[in-house]
Design a protein around this motif. Structure first.
Motif, short mmCIF file in Angstrom:
data_model
loop_
_atom_site.label_atom_id
_atom_site.label_comp_id
_atom_site.label_asym_id
_atom_site.label_seq_id
_atom_site.Cartn_x
_atom_site.Cartn_y
_atom_site.Cartn_z
N HIS A 8 -17.15 47.95 34.95
CA HIS A 8 -17.09 49.55 34.82
C HIS A 8 -16.24 49.94 35.76
N GLY A 9 -15.00 50.66 35.69
CA GLY A 9 -14.19 51.31 36.72
C GLY A 9 -13.60 50.23 37.53
N ALA A 10 -13.35 48.71 37.00
CA ALA A 10 -12.72 47.72 37.56
C ALA A 10 -11.36 47.43 37.17
N VAL A 11 -10.62 46.81 37.88
CA VAL A 11 -9.32 46.23 37.81
C VAL A 11 -9.66 44.88 37.23
N ILE A 12 -9.36 44.58 35.90
CA ILE A 12 -9.33 43.42 34.99
C ILE A 12 -7.96 42.78 35.13
N ALA A 13 -7.96 41.52 35.57
CA ALA A 13 -6.71 40.60 35.61
C ALA A 13 -6.89 39.62 34.38
N ILE A 14 -6.18 39.47 33.22
CA ILE A 14 -6.40 38.54 32.38
C ILE A 14 -5.05 37.32 32.61
N ILE A 15 -5.19 35.99 32.79
CA ILE A 15 -4.23 35.21 33.28
C ILE A 15 -4.30 34.20 31.83
N SER A 16 -3.42 34.54 30.71
CA SER A 16 -3.28 33.55 29.62
C SER A 16 -2.19 33.89 29.21
N ASP A 17 -1.47 32.85 28.23
CA ASP A 17 -0.45 32.92 27.55
C ASP A 17 -0.65 33.31 26.22
N GLY A 18 -1.85 33.73 25.79
CA GLY A 18 -2.28 34.31 24.36
C GLY A 18 -2.38 33.54 23.20
N TRP A 19 -2.29 32.23 23.56
CA TRP A 19 -2.57 31.30 22.41
C TRP A 19 -4.18 31.47 22.04
N ASP A 20 -4.53 31.67 20.87
CA ASP A 20 -6.05 31.76 20.54
C ASP A 20 -6.24 31.15 19.27
N THR A 21 -7.20 30.27 19.11
CA THR A 21 -7.79 29.61 17.84
C THR A 21 -8.60 30.64 16.92
N GLY A 22 -9.05 31.67 17.47
CA GLY A 22 -9.83 32.83 16.55
C GLY A 22 -8.93 33.75 16.13
N ALA A 23 -9.58 34.84 15.23
CA ALA A 23 -8.94 35.51 14.67
C ALA A 23 -8.34 36.60 15.39
#
Length: 381
Positions: free
Chosen positions: A296-311
């Motif tokens: 809540h109200g935080a800065v979220i940093a996601i480090i990933s190339d986006g490859w996902d086995t899910g839908a």
């Protein structure tokens, strides 16, 4: 005696410990200024450092204290400036990057032979840190990554501020501090001649970093772990890794040194170099941590190339849920550094509409864009 890159790194690390925000960009600027200007006195070296490392007037006093501690610098008198007894002349030996007591290299011989040969002095080559700053993390050897770790340790990850529940006294404020006003009125016979006001205090927003450690991100894993260690040192920062499961690394990184923390982080994440289930890991984060207030109200940093086995639809659902509670979502994808990159991967295409910024952070120089994206204000999606 350390060479110029080590000298600049240790000096900026001491400034960081004194509360002066100094990042890799300013460290490189300081080293480049010393290389170009070749200061021969303590005064000139201080001017180089002031111009490249200090940004506010309030930082000058702690800067001078650190400068005297690191260089043993005293106010050089006119008779001493440039003389053999000058500590800065002895330290740099009038040639940036040269260790006193060593034999002059090729650049030194050109500088000494300049007036006799009639040729212009040959400038020194860039420092090893400058040569590595623009190279992709995936192309660096373990030794080169170790060399970059010093600069990574000086990295400061700042987030925007948010109002706090506490207040502070101010000359101009929207609200009147009744208690302080009445207390001060006792000095004027009970007449409140001067209204005391207050404004809310501010504090940095929480930072949460989620790093992909799957097989597709393995070339960047070592450098990203260094970045996670820097993030864990930031105030109120939380660090997670994910591949097939979500692992919270904050306690491990905070209670260990840099080398031990990286080794323990590798043991704490059993899904290292495994598959990727970004949607499931985001769902677990939202359920276990996001709903409890961490996002809540935080800065979220996601480090990933986006490859996902899910839908991709599942990832879009959980990204939308995360973006509604977070202040800002920054996606770090090292693959975007290539000019031929297109967000055609299902996971990346599904997450893109819910990101406030997408940066590469594939090299030390590119980390400047990452730090700027974290500290930028929120935009309307």
């Amino acid at each position: 005696m350390p060479d110029l890159p080590e000298l600049a790194a240790s000096f900026t690390a001491a400034l960081q410990d004194a509360g002066i925000a100094v990042g890799p960009d300013r460290t490189r600027s300081f080293a480049r200024a010393v290389t170009v200007l070749a200061p021969s006195t303590t005064r000139e070296l201080r001017h180089c450092a002031l111009a490249t490392l200090v940004s506010e007037r309030e930082q000058i006093e702690p800067f001078d204290a650190v400068f005297r501690q690191v260089f043993g610098a005293r106010a050089d008198s006119p008779v001493q400036r440039g003389q053999p007894g000058d500590p800065t002349r002895d330290l740099l030996n009038t040639v940036p990057g040269r260790v006193p007591g060593t034999r002059p290299g090729t650049a030194d011989r050109h500088r000494e032979a300049g007036p006799q040969s009639g040729k212009a002095p040959v400038p020194l080559a860039a420092s090893p840190l400058d040569r590595l700053a623009g190279r992709d993390f995936a192309e660096l050897s373990p030794e080169e990554l170790t060399r970059l770790s010093q600069a990574m340790h000086t990295l400061v990850l700042r987030t925007p501020t948010r109002p706090s529940r506490r207040h502070r006294t101010a000359q101009r404020g929207a609200r009147i501090d009744v208690r302080r006003t009445l207390s001060a009125s006792r000095r004027t016979g009970g007449y409140p001649l001067r209204l005391r006001r207050f404004v809310p205090r501010t504090r940095p927003r929480d930072l949460v970093v989620l790093c992909d450690i799957s097989g597709s991100m393995e070339p960047y894993a070592r450098a990203m772990l260094q970045l996670l260690y820097c993030a864990s040192r930031a105030s109120r920062a939380e660090v997670f890794t994910f591949a097939t499961r979500l692992t919270r690394l904050t306690p491990v990184l905070r209670r260990s040194g840099p080398d031990d923390a990286l080794a323990q982080a590798g043991r704490a994440a059993p899904d290292w170099s495994g598959g990727t289930r970004i949607a499931d890991c985001l769902a677990e984060f939202n359920e276990r941590f996001g709903r409890r207030g961490m996002a809540h109200g935080a800065v979220i940093a996601i480090i990933s190339d986006g490859w996902d086995t899910g839908a991709p639809a599942d990832l879009a659902t959980h990204m939308a849920r995360l973006s509604r509670v977070a202040y800002r979502v920054v996606w770090v994808n090292p693959r975007t550094a290539s000019p031929r990159y297109r967000p055609l991967v299902g996971g990346m295409a599904a997450a893109l509409p819910y990101c406030d910024a997408v940066v590469s952070a594939h090299s030390l120089a590119a980390l400047d864009d990452f730090t700027a994206a974290l500290s930028a204000p929120r935009r309307r999606r």
